[in-house]
Design a protein around this motif. Structure first.
Motif, PDB file in Angstrom:
ATOM      1  N   PRO A 141      41.032 -22.990 -32.798  1.00  0.00           N
ATOM      2  CA  PRO A 141      41.632 -23.023 -34.143  1.00  0.00           C
ATOM      3  C   PRO A 141      41.437 -21.744 -34.960  1.00  0.00           C
ATOM      4  CG  PRO A 141      40.576 -25.108 -33.679  1.00  0.00           C
ATOM      5  CD  PRO A 141      40.243 -24.193 -32.537  1.00  0.00           C
ATOM      6  N   GLY A 142      40.335 -21.037 -34.777  1.00  0.00           N
ATOM      7  CA  GLY A 142      40.139 -19.776 -35.495  1.00  0.00           C
ATOM      8  C   GLY A 142      41.160 -18.722 -35.092  1.00  0.00           C
ATOM      9  N   ILE A 143      41.432 -18.641 -33.809  1.00  0.00           N
ATOM     10  CA  ILE A 143      42.430 -17.681 -33.314  1.00  0.00           C
ATOM     11  C   ILE A 143      43.826 -18.077 -33.786  1.00  0.00           C
ATOM     12  CG2 ILE A 143      43.540 -16.816 -31.209  1.00  0.00           C
ATOM     13  CD1 ILE A 143      40.882 -15.521 -31.725  1.00  0.00           C
ATOM     14  N   ILE A 144      44.105 -19.381 -33.783  1.00  0.00           N
ATOM     15  CA  ILE A 144      45.417 -19.849 -34.257  1.00  0.00           C
ATOM     16  C   ILE A 144      45.604 -19.465 -35.716  1.00  0.00           C
ATOM     17  CG2 ILE A 144      46.862 -21.888 -34.637  1.00  0.00           C
ATOM     18  CD1 ILE A 144      46.448 -21.167 -31.702  1.00  0.00           C
ATOM     19  N   GLY A 145      44.567 -19.634 -36.523  1.00  0.00           N
ATOM     20  CA  GLY A 145      44.637 -19.245 -37.932  1.00  0.00           C
ATOM     21  C   GLY A 145      44.847 -17.756 -38.110  1.00  0.00           C
ATOM     22  N   ARG A 146      44.156 -16.961 -37.295  1.00  0.00           N
ATOM     23  CA  ARG A 146      44.329 -15.504 -37.370  1.00  0.00           C
ATOM     24  C   ARG A 146      45.731 -15.078 -36.939  1.00  0.00           C
ATOM     25  NH1 ARG A 146      38.905 -14.655 -34.432  1.00  0.00           N
ATOM     26  NH2 ARG A 146      37.466 -15.197 -36.106  1.00  0.00           N
ATOM     27  N   ILE A 147      46.249 -15.727 -35.918  1.00  0.00           N
ATOM     28  CA  ILE A 147      47.614 -15.420 -35.480  1.00  0.00           C
ATOM     29  C   ILE A 147      48.606 -15.784 -36.585  1.00  0.00           C
ATOM     30  CG2 ILE A 147      49.447 -16.091 -33.862  1.00  0.00           C
ATOM     31  CD1 ILE A 147      47.289 -16.317 -31.697  1.00  0.00           C
ATOM     32  N   GLY A 148      48.407 -16.951 -37.200  1.00  0.00           N
ATOM     33  CA  GLY A 148      49.279 -17.358 -38.303  1.00  0.00           C
ATOM     34  C   GLY A 148      49.216 -16.386 -39.468  1.00  0.00           C
ATOM     35  N   MET A 149      48.019 -15.932 -39.811  1.00  0.00           N
ATOM     36  CA  MET A 149      47.887 -14.955 -40.909  1.00  0.00           C
ATOM     37  C   MET A 149      48.517 -13.614 -40.533  1.00  0.00           C
ATOM     38  SD  MET A 149      46.717 -16.350 -43.537  1.00  0.00           S
ATOM     39  CE  MET A 149      46.487 -14.884 -44.495  1.00  0.00           C
ATOM     40  N   ALA A 150      48.370 -13.206 -39.272  1.00  0.00           N
ATOM     41  CA  ALA A 150      48.987 -11.954 -38.824  1.00  0.00           C
ATOM     42  C   ALA A 150      50.509 -12.043 -38.906  1.00  0.00           C
ATOM     43  CB  ALA A 150      48.543 -11.624 -37.398  1.00  0.00           C
ATOM     44  N   VAL A 151      51.059 -13.187 -38.530  1.00  0.00           N
ATOM     45  CA  VAL A 151      52.511 -13.376 -38.611  1.00  0.00           C
ATOM     46  C   VAL A 151      52.965 -13.333 -40.073  1.00  0.00           C
ATOM     47  CG1 VAL A 151      54.328 -15.106 -38.294  1.00  0.00           C
ATOM     48  CG2 VAL A 151      52.756 -14.602 -36.435  1.00  0.00           C
ATOM     49  N   LEU A 152      52.209 -13.979 -40.958  1.00  0.00           N
ATOM     50  CA  LEU A 152      52.544 -13.998 -42.383  1.00  0.00           C
ATOM     51  C   LEU A 152      52.477 -12.599 -42.987  1.00  0.00           C
ATOM     52  CD1 LEU A 152      53.059 -15.840 -44.937  1.00  0.00           C
ATOM     53  CD2 LEU A 152      50.597 -15.706 -45.267  1.00  0.00           C
ATOM     54  N   VAL A 153      51.382 -11.896 -42.731  1.00  0.00           N
ATOM     55  CA  VAL A 153      51.209 -10.546 -43.283  1.00  0.00           C
ATOM     56  C   VAL A 153      52.256  -9.598 -42.711  1.00  0.00           C
ATOM     57  CG1 VAL A 153      49.633  -8.562 -43.310  1.00  0.00           C
ATOM     58  CG2 VAL A 153      48.785 -10.843 -43.851  1.00  0.00           C
ATOM     59  N   ARG A 154      52.546  -9.719 -41.419  1.00  0.00           N
ATOM     60  CA  ARG A 154      53.571  -8.866 -40.804  1.00  0.00           C
ATOM     61  C   ARG A 154      54.927  -9.075 -41.456  1.00  0.00           C
ATOM     62  NH1 ARG A 154      57.141 -10.647 -36.960  1.00  0.00           N
ATOM     63  NH2 ARG A 154      58.424  -9.022 -36.090  1.00  0.00           N
ATOM     64  N   GLY A 155      55.291 -10.341 -41.667  1.00  0.00           N
ATOM     65  CA  GLY A 155      56.578 -10.634 -42.286  1.00  0.00           C
ATOM     66  C   GLY A 155      56.669 -10.129 -43.713  1.00  0.00           C
ATOM     67  N   LEU A 156      55.577 -10.265 -44.468  1.00  0.00           N
ATOM     68  CA  LEU A 156      55.592  -9.815 -45.860  1.00  0.00           C
ATOM     69  C   LEU A 156      55.575  -8.299 -45.967  1.00  0.00           C
ATOM     70  CD1 LEU A 156      53.191 -12.397 -47.518  1.00  0.00           C
ATOM     71  CD2 LEU A 156      55.676 -12.340 -47.612  1.00  0.00           C
ATOM     72  N   LEU A 157      54.698  -7.649 -45.203  1.00  0.00           N
ATOM     73  CA  LEU A 157      54.584  -6.191 -45.296  1.00  0.00           C
ATOM     74  C   LEU A 157      55.779  -5.459 -44.700  1.00  0.00           C
ATOM     75  CD1 LEU A 157      50.804  -5.520 -44.590  1.00  0.00           C
ATOM     76  CD2 LEU A 157      52.015  -5.526 -46.776  1.00  0.00           C
TER      77      LEU A 157
END
Length: 166
Positions: A141-157
């Motif tokens: 679950p920690g890796i899944i959360g990090r992947i989700g945050m990376a996808v979110l930050v990538r899309g926003l930035l």
């Protein structure tokens, strides 16, 4: 010198959305299927998120990525359909410049996030096929959360400079 409401209105940049040219008399009939599709998309995506959220047996990487995808689809549908329905049903043809930029940002940023979640789902399937015994240790679950945050930050930035530059 004070500005009146009409002169202030002229200073604000805006766009005029036409709807469907040539079909002005039947636009309310065209809006009906769009409204039904929008409601189906909202109900379907909320149902998927609710079921995955409430059932602990579905708290696995594949279902968590599916919940992320449903959330993104919910934002995408909600960023386009209401204005389209407003134009077709109540003839609200004008859209402000900042509202247009905000809508453009949400459409493109969340489309980018959708592709990122699809890549993450492909990574999940790769790990499940190639390393089935290590799947739960690799994608915890920690890796899944990090992947989700990376996808979110990538899309926003990735899309943040476009409305700023415009």
């Amino acid at each position: 010198m004070a500005l009146t409401n009409s002169s202030w209105r002229l200073l604000q940049p805006s766009f005029f959305l036409m709807g469907i040219p040539g079909l002005e008399d039947s636009q309310h009939w065209i809006a009906l299927p769009l409204c039904v599709l929008y409601l189906l998309a909202v109900v379907g995506n909320v149902t998927i998120i609710f079921i995955i959220w409430t059932d602990p047996s579905l708290h696995q990487p594949m279902y968590l990525f599916l919940a992320m995808l449903s959330g993104i689809d919910l934002v995408l549908a909600s960023s386009t359909a209401p204005k389209t329905l407003a134009v077709l049903l109540v003839h609200a043809h004008e859209i402000g410049y900042t509202v247009c930029l905000t809508q453009m940002f949400f459409i493109h940023a969340f489309s980018s996030m959708e592709s990122g979640v699809l890549v993450a789902m492909a990574l999940d399937r790769y790990v499940a096929i190639c390393h089935p015994l290590h799947h739960s240790t690799i994608l915890h679950p920690g890796i899944i959360g990090r992947i989700g945050m990376a996808v979110l930050v990538r899309g926003l930035l990735l899309l943040l400079p476009f409305p700023i530059l415009l």
